[in-house]
Design a protein around this motif. Sequence first.
Motif, PDB file in Angstrom:
ATOM      1  N   VAL A 175      10.540   1.150   4.591  1.00 43.30           N
ATOM      2  CA  VAL A 175      10.905  -0.177   4.113  1.00 43.30           C
ATOM      3  C   VAL A 175      10.403  -1.254   5.067  1.00 43.30           C
ATOM      4  N   VAL A 176      10.431  -0.985   6.369  1.00 42.30           N
ATOM      5  CA  VAL A 176       9.896  -1.942   7.336  1.00 42.30           C
ATOM      6  C   VAL A 176       8.415  -2.208   7.046  1.00 42.30           C
ATOM      7  N   VAL A 177       7.662  -1.145   6.795  1.00 36.98           N
ATOM      8  CA  VAL A 177       6.237  -1.307   6.478  1.00 36.98           C
ATOM      9  C   VAL A 177       6.070  -2.059   5.159  1.00 36.98           C
ATOM     10  N   GLN A 178       6.898  -1.758   4.172  1.00 39.80           N
ATOM     11  CA  GLN A 178       6.838  -2.483   2.906  1.00 39.80           C
ATOM     12  C   GLN A 178       7.129  -3.967   3.112  1.00 39.80           C
ATOM     13  N   GLY A 179       8.064  -4.261   4.016  1.00 37.90           N
ATOM     14  CA  GLY A 179       8.385  -5.665   4.300  1.00 37.90           C
ATOM     15  C   GLY A 179       7.217  -6.418   4.886  1.00 37.90           C
ATOM     16  N   VAL A 180       6.424  -5.740   5.727  1.00 43.59           N
ATOM     17  CA  VAL A 180       5.228  -6.371   6.288  1.00 43.59           C
ATOM     18  C   VAL A 180       4.250  -6.709   5.177  1.00 43.59           C
ATOM     19  N   CYS A 203      15.736   4.869  -2.061  1.00 41.11           N
ATOM     20  CA  CYS A 203      15.183   4.385  -3.331  1.00 41.11           C
ATOM     21  C   CYS A 203      13.930   3.552  -3.108  1.00 41.11           C
ATOM     22  N   PHE A 204      13.984   2.641  -2.148  1.00 45.33           N
ATOM     23  CA  PHE A 204      12.812   1.801  -1.866  1.00 45.33           C
ATOM     24  C   PHE A 204      11.644   2.653  -1.374  1.00 45.33           C
ATOM     25  N   MET A 205      11.929   3.676  -0.576  1.00 47.27           N
ATOM     26  CA  MET A 205      10.860   4.535  -0.081  1.00 47.27           C
ATOM     27  C   MET A 205      10.191   5.283  -1.233  1.00 47.27           C
ATOM     28  N   GLU A 206      10.990   5.821  -2.139  1.00 44.29           N
ATOM     29  CA  GLU A 206      10.463   6.663  -3.203  1.00 44.29           C
ATOM     30  C   GLU A 206       9.811   5.866  -4.328  1.00 44.29           C
ATOM     31  N   GLN A 207      10.332   4.692  -4.628  1.00 46.22           N
ATOM     32  CA  GLN A 207       9.873   3.947  -5.796  1.00 46.22           C
ATOM     33  C   GLN A 207       9.190   2.622  -5.468  1.00 46.22           C
ATOM     34  N   ASN A 248      13.929   8.476  10.846  1.00 47.12           N
ATOM     35  CA  ASN A 248      14.437   7.368  10.024  1.00 47.12           C
ATOM     36  C   ASN A 248      13.408   6.979   8.977  1.00 47.12           C
ATOM     37  N   LEU A 249      12.805   7.988   8.364  1.00 41.86           N
ATOM     38  CA  LEU A 249      11.635   7.784   7.516  1.00 41.86           C
ATOM     39  C   LEU A 249      11.854   6.741   6.418  1.00 41.86           C
ATOM     40  N   ALA A 250      12.985   6.822   5.729  1.00 45.39           N
ATOM     41  CA  ALA A 250      13.224   5.891   4.621  1.00 45.39           C
ATOM     42  C   ALA A 250      13.305   4.451   5.123  1.00 45.39           C
ATOM     43  N   PHE A 251      14.046   4.231   6.196  1.00 46.95           N
ATOM     44  CA  PHE A 251      14.191   2.876   6.736  1.00 46.95           C
ATOM     45  C   PHE A 251      12.856   2.336   7.253  1.00 46.95           C
ATOM     46  N   GLU A 252      12.098   3.191   7.937  1.00 46.15           N
ATOM     47  CA  GLU A 252      10.841   2.713   8.516  1.00 46.15           C
ATOM     48  C   GLU A 252       9.779   2.475   7.441  1.00 46.15           C
TER      49      GLU A 252
END
Length: 214
Positions: A112-117, A27-31, A106-110
């Motif tokens: 989110v890592v970039v979004q966190g940065v 969800c975080f990856m897509e939206q 692990n595209l979705a998780f990674e």
Amino acid sequence: MARGTLREAPRSDKNGNAELLQAAAECFMEQGFHATSIDDVARRLGATKGRVYHYYRSKTDLFFDVHREGMRRNFEAVRPVVRGPDKGGVRLRAMFLRHALSMMENLAFETVVVQGVHMHRLAATTPEQRRVLNELMTIRNDFEALFKSVAYEGVEDGSIKAPDVSIAIKAALGALNWICIWYRPRTGETEDDRLILAEKIVDTIMHGLAAEAE
């Protein structure tokens, strides 16, 4: 801390609830973080939002745990090749390759890592959220330090030529982390397809570092 003792991202799937983290990551990856709601995650999970709130007080707490899991997977991917008898350049290439593959697998998780940065850079957070983001950035810095440590060994053994190791590693990891922005798996894509793509990316990076030919 290029050569110091490194911490690893802890396993963060609370009570083994990996399905919840996966649904949230997608969800975080897509939206994106702001557009995603707990209701969205619950629908993706096929559950009520009460299940989500059973584990997490807020969407932000859930986002942070997805970020932690992404970093844990990063460490898990590169850890087996950090040490060994090979020269630093050989091990660094292996680390880059494993990280590139981890970004794809692990595209979705990674993502989110970039979004966190980006969230950390914007600093539009509460003091408590800022504290957690600082902890997450420390884990990220420790991950980067793994690569710097091996790169320094490569400079010392002559397998890598880099005037500034820190800048070289930041540039290389920046290129690899950007995979989550442009990469999307194709229909029928195989593990071999991903490996070929990862090798092309890493070979380009290693050429830039002027590593010795095998």
